[in-house]
Design a protein around this motif. Structure first.
Motif, PDB file in Angstrom:
ATOM      1  N   LEU A   1      11.833  29.238  22.836  1.00  0.00           N
ATOM      2  CA  LEU A   1      10.720  29.594  23.718  1.00  0.00           C
ATOM      3  C   LEU A   1       9.981  28.304  23.990  1.00  0.00           C
ATOM      4  N   ARG A   2       9.919  27.938  25.268  1.00  0.00           N
ATOM      5  CA  ARG A   2       9.340  26.630  25.606  1.00  0.00           C
ATOM      6  C   ARG A   2       8.605  26.700  26.943  1.00  0.00           C
ATOM      7  N   GLU A   3       7.776  25.688  27.144  1.00  0.00           N
ATOM      8  CA  GLU A   3       7.125  25.519  28.439  1.00  0.00           C
ATOM      9  C   GLU A   3       8.207  25.203  29.460  1.00  0.00           C
ATOM     10  N   SER A   4       8.087  25.787  30.624  1.00  0.00           N
ATOM     11  CA  SER A   4       9.027  25.498  31.698  1.00  0.00           C
ATOM     12  C   SER A   4       8.581  24.247  32.446  1.00  0.00           C
ATOM     13  N   SER A   5       9.523  23.605  33.098  1.00  0.00           N
ATOM     14  CA  SER A   5       9.152  22.487  33.972  1.00  0.00           C
ATOM     15  C   SER A   5       8.410  23.014  35.201  1.00  0.00           C
ATOM     16  N   ARG A   6       8.517  24.306  35.433  1.00  0.00           N
ATOM     17  CA  ARG A   6       7.813  24.989  36.519  1.00  0.00           C
ATOM     18  C   ARG A   6       6.426  25.378  36.000  1.00  0.00           C
ATOM     19  N   GLU A   7       5.385  24.820  36.561  1.00  0.00           N
ATOM     20  CA  GLU A   7       4.030  25.041  36.057  1.00  0.00           C
ATOM     21  C   GLU A   7       3.667  26.520  36.072  1.00  0.00           C
ATOM     22  N   GLY A   8       3.063  26.986  34.950  1.00  0.00           N
ATOM     23  CA  GLY A   8       2.631  28.369  34.844  1.00  0.00           C
ATOM     24  C   GLY A   8       3.712  29.320  34.348  1.00  0.00           C
ATOM     25  N   TRP A   9       4.799  28.769  33.834  1.00  0.00           N
ATOM     26  CA  TRP A   9       5.927  29.591  33.393  1.00  0.00           C
ATOM     27  C   TRP A   9       6.386  29.180  32.002  1.00  0.00           C
ATOM     28  N   TYR A  10       6.978  30.139  31.298  1.00  0.00           N
ATOM     29  CA  TYR A  10       7.686  29.888  30.049  1.00  0.00           C
ATOM     30  C   TYR A  10       9.180  30.122  30.283  1.00  0.00           C
ATOM     31  N   GLU A  11       9.977  29.530  29.421  1.00  0.00           N
ATOM     32  CA  GLU A  11      11.412  29.781  29.420  1.00  0.00           C
ATOM     33  C   GLU A  11      11.822  30.281  28.044  1.00  0.00           C
TER      34      GLU A  11
ATOM     35  N   GLY B   1       9.907  37.662  36.755  1.00  0.00           N
ATOM     36  CA  GLY B   1      10.684  36.526  36.276  1.00  0.00           C
ATOM     37  C   GLY B   1      12.094  36.495  36.809  1.00  0.00           C
ATOM     38  N   GLU B   2      12.908  35.670  36.174  1.00  0.00           N
ATOM     39  CA  GLU B   2      14.318  35.555  36.556  1.00  0.00           C
ATOM     40  C   GLU B   2      15.144  35.278  35.312  1.00  0.00           C
ATOM     41  N   ILE B   3      16.414  35.648  35.373  1.00  0.00           N
ATOM     42  CA  ILE B   3      17.357  35.384  34.291  1.00  0.00           C
ATOM     43  C   ILE B   3      18.624  34.833  34.920  1.00  0.00           C
ATOM     44  N   LEU B   4      19.194  33.837  34.278  1.00  0.00           N
ATOM     45  CA  LEU B   4      20.428  33.257  34.794  1.00  0.00           C
ATOM     46  C   LEU B   4      21.317  32.817  33.652  1.00  0.00           C
ATOM     47  N   TYR B   5      22.575  32.619  33.986  1.00  0.00           N
ATOM     48  CA  TYR B   5      23.547  32.144  33.007  1.00  0.00           C
ATOM     49  C   TYR B   5      23.904  30.702  33.328  1.00  0.00           C
ATOM     50  N   ARG B   6      24.105  29.932  32.268  1.00  0.00           N
ATOM     51  CA  ARG B   6      24.668  28.589  32.396  1.00  0.00           C
ATOM     52  C   ARG B   6      25.346  28.242  31.073  1.00  0.00           C
ATOM     53  N   LYS B   7      26.133  27.244  31.079  1.00  0.00           N
ATOM     54  CA  LYS B   7      26.766  26.751  29.855  1.00  0.00           C
ATOM     55  C   LYS B   7      25.686  26.097  28.996  1.00  0.00           C
TER      56      LYS B   7
ATOM     57  N   ALA C   1      27.565  29.898  25.484  1.00  0.00           N
ATOM     58  CA  ALA C   1      26.798  30.564  26.533  1.00  0.00           C
ATOM     59  C   ALA C   1      25.313  30.230  26.386  1.00  0.00           C
ATOM     60  N   CYS C   2      24.607  30.263  27.507  1.00  0.00           N
ATOM     61  CA  CYS C   2      23.154  30.143  27.497  1.00  0.00           C
ATOM     62  C   CYS C   2      22.604  31.065  28.580  1.00  0.00           C
ATOM     63  N   PHE C   3      21.789  32.020  28.160  1.00  0.00           N
ATOM     64  CA  PHE C   3      21.083  32.864  29.106  1.00  0.00           C
ATOM     65  C   PHE C   3      19.642  32.395  29.108  1.00  0.00           C
ATOM     66  N   LEU C   4      19.163  32.046  30.295  1.00  0.00           N
ATOM     67  CA  LEU C   4      17.833  31.467  30.449  1.00  0.00           C
ATOM     68  C   LEU C   4      16.949  32.452  31.194  1.00  0.00           C
ATOM     69  N   ILE C   5      15.833  32.786  30.571  1.00  0.00           N
ATOM     70  CA  ILE C   5      14.842  33.682  31.173  1.00  0.00           C
ATOM     71  C   ILE C   5      13.623  32.849  31.504  1.00  0.00           C
ATOM     72  N   ARG C   6      13.097  33.021  32.711  1.00  0.00           N
ATOM     73  CA  ARG C   6      11.839  32.384  33.094  1.00  0.00           C
ATOM     74  C   ARG C   6      10.837  33.503  33.385  1.00  0.00           C
ATOM     75  N   LEU C   7       9.677  33.411  32.734  1.00  0.00           N
ATOM     76  CA  LEU C   7       8.626  34.409  32.903  1.00  0.00           C
ATOM     77  C   LEU C   7       7.286  33.728  33.138  1.00  0.00           C
ATOM     78  N   PRO C   8       6.466  34.307  34.011  1.00  0.00           N
ATOM     79  CA  PRO C   8       5.148  33.693  34.231  1.00  0.00           C
ATOM     80  C   PRO C   8       4.259  33.856  33.006  1.00  0.00           C
TER      81      PRO C   8
END
Length: 145
Positions: A65-75, A121-127, A134-141
């Protein structure tokens, strides 16, 4: 739920005092679904290696759980050192009823996407860059409060 898994460890690295707005039961369901998928993929990988007589790699699932590079969001990242999603399936993982497992309905990731999108928010898959699975990334305000 997951502390009894042999050869699989779950790590958490988090930002203290993070607050988001959303329905706790549904967000919990999303995280449990992602953890369950990661653990199942690792167990299948380990069983396949065992059957082939290969050394069994200890499984790692990491929740960040971390600060997103997108201001006002967590990942929230849920990643593992399993096999990851095959390239031919990456575009299908969030489709309802898509599954590569012998059991299950294939609705977990579609449901997870719906819940996250309803929370804005949004959820996406990436390596996974660090664990190579696997890595599933969730971004939430972030919460306004």
């Amino acid at each position: 739920l997951f502390d009894n898994k042999e050869n699989i460890s779950i790590e958490y690295i988090g930002t203290p005092d993070a607050v988001i707005m959303g329905p706790k039961p549904q967000l919990t369901r999303v995280i449990v679904n992602l953890l369950t998928n990661a653990v199942q993929a690792l167990e299948i990988m380990q069983e396949d290696k065992k059957e082939r007589g290969e050394e069994i790699t200890p499984g790692i699932v990491r929740v960040l759980l971390r600060e997103s590079s997108r201001e006002g969001w967590y990942e929230i990242a849920v990643e593992d050192n399993g096999p990851g999603v095959p390239a031919e399936n990456v575009d299908k993982v969030f489709n309802p009823k898509f599954t590569t497992k012998s059991s299950g309905s294939g609705l977990g990731l579609a449901m997870s996407r719906s819940i996250i999108e309803k929370c804005g928010g949004e959820i996406l898959y990436r390596k996974s860059y660090s664990l190579d699975g696997a890595c599933f990334l969730i971004r939430l305000p972030k919460s306004e409060s």
